[in-house]
Scaffold this active site. Structure first.
Site, PDB file in Angstrom:
ATOM      1  CB  CYS A 202      67.960  27.885  35.883  1.00  0.00           C
ATOM      2  SG  CYS A 202      66.447  27.210  36.759  1.00  0.00           S
TER       3      CYS A 202
ATOM      4  CG  HIS B 127      67.202  27.553  32.252  1.00  0.00           C
ATOM      5  ND1 HIS B 127      67.444  26.189  32.965  1.00  0.00           N
ATOM      6  CD2 HIS B 127      66.059  27.532  32.836  1.00  0.00           C
ATOM      7  CE1 HIS B 127      66.799  25.176  34.026  1.00  0.00           C
ATOM      8  NE2 HIS B 127      66.112  26.135  33.756  1.00  0.00           N
TER       9      HIS B 127
ATOM     10  CG  ASN C  61      64.353  22.821  34.984  1.00  0.00           C
ATOM     11  OD1 ASN C  61      65.532  23.659  35.665  1.00  0.00           O
ATOM     12  ND2 ASN C  61      63.721  23.810  34.541  1.00  0.00           N
TER      13      ASN C  61
END
Length: 316
Positions: free
Chosen positions: A116, A241, A271
Protein backbone atom coordinates in the site's frame (compact mmCIF):
# COMPACT_ATOMS: atom_id res chain seq x y z
CA UNK A 1 35.12 11.58 -11.56
CA UNK A 2 32.36 12.92 -13.80
CA UNK A 3 30.61 16.12 -12.75
CA UNK A 4 26.87 15.80 -12.41
CA UNK A 5 24.36 18.56 -11.77
CA UNK A 6 21.55 17.51 -9.47
CA UNK A 7 18.31 19.27 -10.22
CA UNK A 8 14.81 18.13 -9.33
CA UNK A 9 11.61 16.76 -10.76
CA UNK A 10 7.98 17.80 -10.95
CA UNK A 11 4.61 16.25 -11.72
CA UNK A 12 3.25 17.36 -15.10
CA UNK A 13 0.41 14.90 -15.58
CA UNK A 14 -2.04 12.75 -13.61
CA UNK A 15 -4.19 9.89 -14.81
CA UNK A 16 -6.46 7.15 -13.51
CA UNK A 17 -8.56 4.17 -14.56
CA UNK A 18 -11.29 2.15 -12.87
CA UNK A 19 -13.13 -0.92 -14.16
CA UNK A 20 -16.77 -0.47 -15.13
CA UNK A 21 -18.13 -3.11 -12.76
CA UNK A 22 -19.42 -1.62 -9.48
CA UNK A 23 -19.76 -3.79 -6.39
CA UNK A 24 -22.00 -2.01 -3.90
CA UNK A 25 -22.49 -2.78 -0.23
CA UNK A 26 -25.92 -4.14 -1.10
CA UNK A 27 -24.29 -6.50 -3.62
CA UNK A 28 -22.01 -7.79 -0.86
CA UNK A 29 -25.05 -8.48 1.33
CA UNK A 30 -25.88 -11.26 -1.14
CA UNK A 31 -22.43 -12.83 -0.83
CA UNK A 32 -21.58 -12.67 2.86
CA UNK A 33 -23.15 -11.93 6.25
CA UNK A 34 -22.93 -8.13 6.20
CA UNK A 35 -24.99 -5.03 5.47
CA UNK A 36 -24.58 -1.50 4.23
CA UNK A 37 -24.85 0.07 7.69
CA UNK A 38 -22.19 -2.23 9.17
CA UNK A 39 -19.75 -1.59 6.29
CA UNK A 40 -20.14 2.18 6.27
CA UNK A 41 -19.88 2.43 10.06
CA UNK A 42 -16.56 0.56 10.10
CA UNK A 43 -14.95 1.62 6.83
CA UNK A 44 -16.86 4.54 5.28
CA UNK A 45 -17.05 2.59 2.01
CA UNK A 46 -20.26 2.65 -0.04
CA UNK A 47 -19.07 0.91 -3.20
CA UNK A 48 -15.96 -0.29 -4.99
CA UNK A 49 -14.86 -1.23 -8.52
CA UNK A 50 -14.06 -4.77 -9.61
CA UNK A 51 -12.11 -6.01 -12.63
CA UNK A 52 -14.08 -7.38 -15.54
CA UNK A 53 -13.13 -10.17 -17.92
CA UNK A 54 -10.74 -7.97 -19.93
CA UNK A 55 -9.24 -5.95 -17.07
CA UNK A 56 -5.76 -6.75 -15.75
CA UNK A 57 -3.10 -5.00 -13.71
CA UNK A 58 -1.33 -4.22 -17.00
CA UNK A 59 -4.39 -2.99 -18.91
CA UNK A 60 -5.45 -0.70 -16.07
CA UNK A 61 -1.91 0.65 -15.75
CA UNK A 62 -1.83 1.40 -19.47
CA UNK A 63 -5.12 3.32 -19.41
CA UNK A 64 -4.08 5.40 -16.39
CA UNK A 65 -0.77 6.13 -18.11
CA UNK A 66 -2.47 7.28 -21.30
CA UNK A 67 -4.58 9.77 -19.37
CA UNK A 68 -1.55 11.09 -17.51
CA UNK A 69 0.35 11.45 -20.77
CA UNK A 70 -2.29 13.54 -22.56
CA UNK A 71 -0.24 16.70 -21.98
CA UNK A 72 3.14 15.05 -22.50
CA UNK A 73 4.85 13.38 -25.45
CA UNK A 74 4.83 9.64 -24.72
CA UNK A 75 7.95 9.19 -26.86
CA UNK A 76 10.02 11.18 -24.36
CA UNK A 77 9.36 8.74 -21.51
CA UNK A 78 12.57 6.86 -20.75
CA UNK A 79 11.63 5.30 -17.40
CA UNK A 80 8.56 3.42 -16.17
CA UNK A 81 8.14 2.50 -12.52
CA UNK A 82 5.07 0.46 -11.55
CA UNK A 83 3.92 -0.25 -8.00
CA UNK A 84 1.78 -3.36 -7.62
CA UNK A 85 1.31 -6.23 -5.22
CA UNK A 86 -1.22 -8.11 -7.36
CA UNK A 87 0.64 -8.78 -10.60
CA UNK A 88 0.00 -12.39 -11.55
CA UNK A 89 3.18 -12.80 -13.62
CA UNK A 90 6.64 -12.97 -12.10
CA UNK A 91 8.18 -12.03 -15.44
CA UNK A 92 7.99 -10.05 -17.64
CA UNK A 93 7.22 -7.31 -15.17
CA UNK A 94 4.27 -4.95 -15.45
CA UNK A 95 6.42 -1.96 -16.45
CA UNK A 96 7.76 -3.77 -19.51
CA UNK A 97 4.25 -4.72 -20.60
CA UNK A 98 3.17 -1.09 -20.22
CA UNK A 99 6.14 0.00 -22.33
CA UNK A 100 5.14 -2.47 -25.02
CA UNK A 101 1.53 -1.30 -25.04
CA UNK A 102 2.57 2.34 -25.30
CA UNK A 103 5.02 1.59 -28.12
CA UNK A 104 8.09 2.84 -26.24
CA UNK A 105 11.59 1.88 -27.28
CA UNK A 106 14.14 0.85 -24.65
CA UNK A 107 12.85 2.65 -21.53
CA UNK A 108 14.06 1.56 -18.11
CA UNK A 109 11.37 -0.66 -16.60
CA UNK A 110 11.03 -1.33 -12.91
CA UNK A 111 8.35 -2.89 -10.69
CA UNK A 112 8.09 -2.17 -6.96
CA UNK A 113 6.16 -4.21 -4.41
CA UNK A 114 5.80 -2.56 -1.03
CA UNK A 115 2.03 -3.03 -1.08
CA UNK A 116 0.00 0.00 0.00
CA UNK A 117 3.00 2.36 0.21
CA UNK A 118 4.20 1.21 -3.20
CA UNK A 119 3.27 4.32 -5.14
CA UNK A 120 5.14 6.63 -2.79
CA UNK A 121 8.18 4.34 -3.02
CA UNK A 122 7.86 4.46 -6.81
CA UNK A 123 7.64 8.26 -6.88
CA UNK A 124 10.75 8.47 -4.70
CA UNK A 125 12.72 6.14 -6.98
CA UNK A 126 11.62 7.92 -10.16
CA UNK A 127 12.37 11.31 -8.60
CA UNK A 128 15.94 10.22 -7.86
CA UNK A 129 16.54 8.96 -11.40
CA UNK A 130 15.11 12.11 -12.96
CA UNK A 131 16.72 14.57 -10.54
CA UNK A 132 20.16 12.99 -10.95
CA UNK A 133 20.03 13.27 -14.72
CA UNK A 134 19.71 9.55 -15.45
CA UNK A 135 16.22 10.00 -16.92
CA UNK A 136 14.47 12.89 -18.61
CA UNK A 137 10.85 11.91 -18.07
CA UNK A 138 9.32 9.12 -16.00
CA UNK A 139 5.97 7.41 -15.85
CA UNK A 140 5.01 6.31 -12.32
CA UNK A 141 2.00 4.00 -11.92
CA UNK A 142 0.13 2.21 -9.16
CA UNK A 143 -2.11 -0.58 -10.44
CA UNK A 144 -3.93 -3.26 -8.45
CA UNK A 145 -6.46 -6.04 -8.94
CA UNK A 146 -7.05 -6.87 -5.29
CA UNK A 147 -10.40 -8.54 -5.92
CA UNK A 148 -8.52 -11.37 -7.64
CA UNK A 149 -7.11 -12.19 -4.20
CA UNK A 150 -10.24 -11.60 -2.12
CA UNK A 151 -11.99 -14.21 0.00
CA UNK A 152 -15.69 -13.43 -0.40
CA UNK A 153 -16.52 -15.58 2.63
CA UNK A 154 -14.52 -13.25 4.92
CA UNK A 155 -16.68 -10.24 5.72
CA UNK A 156 -13.84 -8.39 7.45
CA UNK A 157 -11.74 -8.12 4.27
CA UNK A 158 -14.06 -8.54 1.25
CA UNK A 159 -15.79 -5.25 2.10
CA UNK A 160 -12.48 -3.40 1.66
CA UNK A 161 -10.79 -4.58 -1.50
CA UNK A 162 -11.14 -2.99 -4.93
CA UNK A 163 -9.36 -2.51 -8.25
CA UNK A 164 -7.98 0.40 -10.25
CA UNK A 165 -4.90 2.35 -11.31
CA UNK A 166 -3.41 5.81 -11.03
CA UNK A 167 -0.40 7.45 -12.65
CA UNK A 168 1.94 10.46 -12.59
CA UNK A 169 4.27 11.79 -15.25
CA UNK A 170 7.47 13.28 -13.84
CA UNK A 171 9.96 15.45 -15.71
CA UNK A 172 13.24 17.13 -14.82
CA UNK A 173 13.14 20.71 -13.58
CA UNK A 174 15.60 23.21 -12.16
CA UNK A 175 13.49 23.87 -9.07
CA UNK A 176 12.50 20.64 -7.27
CA UNK A 177 8.76 20.23 -6.78
CA UNK A 178 8.97 16.83 -5.06
CA UNK A 179 10.41 16.69 -1.56
CA UNK A 180 12.81 14.04 -0.26
CA UNK A 181 10.99 10.86 0.68
CA UNK A 182 10.50 9.80 4.28
CA UNK A 183 10.12 6.05 4.34
CA UNK A 184 10.69 2.95 6.40
CA UNK A 185 9.31 -0.36 7.61
CA UNK A 186 8.23 -2.16 10.77
CA UNK A 187 9.44 -5.77 10.38
CA UNK A 188 7.63 -7.01 13.48
CA UNK A 189 4.33 -6.03 11.82
CA UNK A 190 5.27 -7.76 8.58
CA UNK A 191 2.45 -10.30 8.87
CA UNK A 192 -0.22 -7.74 9.75
CA UNK A 193 -1.22 -7.46 6.07
CA UNK A 194 -0.51 -10.32 3.67
CA UNK A 195 -1.52 -12.01 0.43
CA UNK A 196 -0.72 -15.64 1.08
CA UNK A 197 -2.07 -19.16 1.43
CA UNK A 198 -3.50 -21.68 -1.00
CA UNK A 199 -5.37 -20.19 -2.70
CA UNK A 200 -3.70 -16.84 -2.16
CA UNK A 201 -5.97 -14.43 -0.33
CA UNK A 202 -5.64 -10.95 1.10
CA UNK A 203 -5.86 -10.97 4.89
CA UNK A 204 -4.94 -8.64 7.71
CA UNK A 205 -4.83 -8.18 11.45
CA UNK A 206 -7.18 -5.22 11.42
CA UNK A 207 -6.61 -4.30 15.06
CA UNK A 208 -2.84 -4.07 14.67
CA UNK A 209 -3.16 -2.03 11.49
CA UNK A 210 -5.69 0.35 13.06
CA UNK A 211 -3.60 0.73 16.21
CA UNK A 212 -0.52 1.72 14.23
CA UNK A 213 -2.48 3.93 11.84
CA UNK A 214 -3.89 5.97 14.70
CA UNK A 215 -0.52 6.47 16.40
CA UNK A 216 2.53 5.63 14.30
CA UNK A 217 1.10 6.96 11.05
CA UNK A 218 0.74 10.46 12.45
CA UNK A 219 4.37 10.49 13.59
CA UNK A 220 5.68 9.20 10.26
CA UNK A 221 3.53 11.58 8.21
CA UNK A 222 4.84 14.44 10.35
CA UNK A 223 8.38 13.36 9.44
CA UNK A 224 7.45 13.77 5.77
CA UNK A 225 6.58 17.41 6.44
CA UNK A 226 9.79 17.92 8.41
CA UNK A 227 11.92 16.51 5.57
CA UNK A 228 10.16 18.88 3.19
CA UNK A 229 10.85 21.80 5.53
CA UNK A 230 7.12 22.49 5.83
CA UNK A 231 4.30 22.46 8.36
CA UNK A 232 0.73 21.32 7.95
CA UNK A 233 -0.25 24.96 7.37
CA UNK A 234 1.81 24.93 4.15
CA UNK A 235 -0.15 22.01 2.73
CA UNK A 236 -3.21 22.36 0.50
CA UNK A 237 -4.16 18.71 -0.10
CA UNK A 238 -3.81 15.53 1.98
CA UNK A 239 -3.65 12.35 -0.11
CA UNK A 240 -3.30 9.33 2.19
CA UNK A 241 -3.58 5.65 1.33
CA UNK A 242 -7.29 5.00 1.00
CA UNK A 243 -7.42 2.15 3.49
CA UNK A 244 -10.41 3.13 5.57
CA UNK A 245 -12.22 6.40 6.17
CA UNK A 246 -11.94 5.71 9.91
CA UNK A 247 -8.15 5.93 9.47
CA UNK A 248 -8.00 8.79 6.97
CA UNK A 249 -10.02 11.24 9.04
CA UNK A 250 -8.17 10.70 12.37
CA UNK A 251 -4.82 10.89 10.54
CA UNK A 252 -5.72 14.28 9.09
CA UNK A 253 -6.91 15.45 12.50
CA UNK A 254 -3.75 14.14 14.17
CA UNK A 255 -1.63 16.23 11.82
CA UNK A 256 -3.59 19.32 12.76
CA UNK A 257 -5.41 19.70 9.44
CA UNK A 258 -7.86 22.58 9.26
CA UNK A 259 -8.87 23.84 5.83
CA UNK A 260 -6.89 21.32 3.78
CA UNK A 261 -8.64 19.24 1.15
CA UNK A 262 -8.60 15.61 2.30
CA UNK A 263 -8.93 12.98 -0.43
CA UNK A 264 -11.68 10.53 0.58
CA UNK A 265 -12.00 8.48 -2.58
CA UNK A 266 -12.23 5.30 -0.49
CA UNK A 267 -15.97 6.00 -0.10
CA UNK A 268 -16.64 5.19 -3.77
CA UNK A 269 -13.49 3.32 -4.78
CA UNK A 270 -12.62 1.10 -1.82
CA UNK A 271 -9.08 0.08 -0.92
CA UNK A 272 -6.92 -0.27 -4.03
CA UNK A 273 -3.57 -0.68 -2.24
CA UNK A 274 -0.71 0.93 -4.22
CA UNK A 275 -3.18 2.52 -6.65
CA UNK A 276 -5.23 4.35 -4.05
CA UNK A 277 -3.24 7.59 -3.67
CA UNK A 278 -2.78 8.42 -7.38
CA UNK A 279 -6.27 7.15 -8.22
CA UNK A 280 -8.02 9.39 -5.72
CA UNK A 281 -5.78 12.35 -6.42
CA UNK A 282 -6.17 12.12 -10.20
CA UNK A 283 -9.95 11.82 -9.98
CA UNK A 284 -10.14 14.96 -7.85
CA UNK A 285 -7.64 16.79 -10.08
CA UNK A 286 -9.50 16.06 -13.31
CA UNK A 287 -12.80 16.98 -11.63
CA UNK A 288 -11.37 20.45 -10.96
CA UNK A 289 -11.51 20.03 -7.18
CA UNK A 290 -7.84 20.74 -6.44
CA UNK A 291 -5.81 23.98 -6.63
CA UNK A 292 -3.27 24.29 -9.43
CA UNK A 293 0.22 24.19 -8.02
CA UNK A 294 -1.18 23.10 -4.65
CA UNK A 295 1.22 21.48 -2.21
CA UNK A 296 0.09 17.91 -1.61
CA UNK A 297 1.18 15.50 1.10
CA UNK A 298 1.31 11.91 -0.16
CA UNK A 299 1.47 9.18 2.48
CA UNK A 300 1.04 5.44 2.08
CA UNK A 301 1.27 2.57 4.55
CA UNK A 302 0.38 -1.10 4.76
CA UNK A 303 1.52 -4.61 3.89
CA UNK A 304 5.08 -5.43 4.60
CA UNK A 305 4.78 -3.46 6.97
CA UNK A 306 5.94 -0.36 5.11
CA UNK A 307 5.28 3.36 4.95
CA UNK A 308 6.44 6.24 2.75
CA UNK A 309 5.56 9.76 1.81
CA UNK A 310 6.63 13.00 0.17
CA UNK A 311 5.25 16.43 -0.63
CA UNK A 312 4.60 17.27 -4.28
CA UNK A 313 3.28 20.28 -6.13
CA UNK A 314 0.32 19.67 -8.38
CA UNK A 315 0.72 20.81 -11.99
CA UNK A 316 0.36 24.56 -12.43
Amino acid sequence: MMNRTYLGSRVIGLGHFQPEKILSNHDLEKLVDTNDEWIQARTGIKERRMVGENDTVVSMAVEAARMALKDADVATVDLIVVASTTSQNRTPNVASRVAEALGLERPGVLDINTACSGFEYAVAVADQFVSSGVSERALVIGSEALTNFTDYTDRTTCVLTADGAGAFVLERTEEPEISPVAWGSIPELGDAVVIAGEPEYFSQNGRNVMRWALTGAVKEAQKVLEKAGLTIDDIDVLAFHQANLRIIEPLAKGLGAKDQIVIKDVVNSGNTSAASVPLGLSKAWHAGELPRGGRTLLFGFGGGFTFAGQVIKLPA
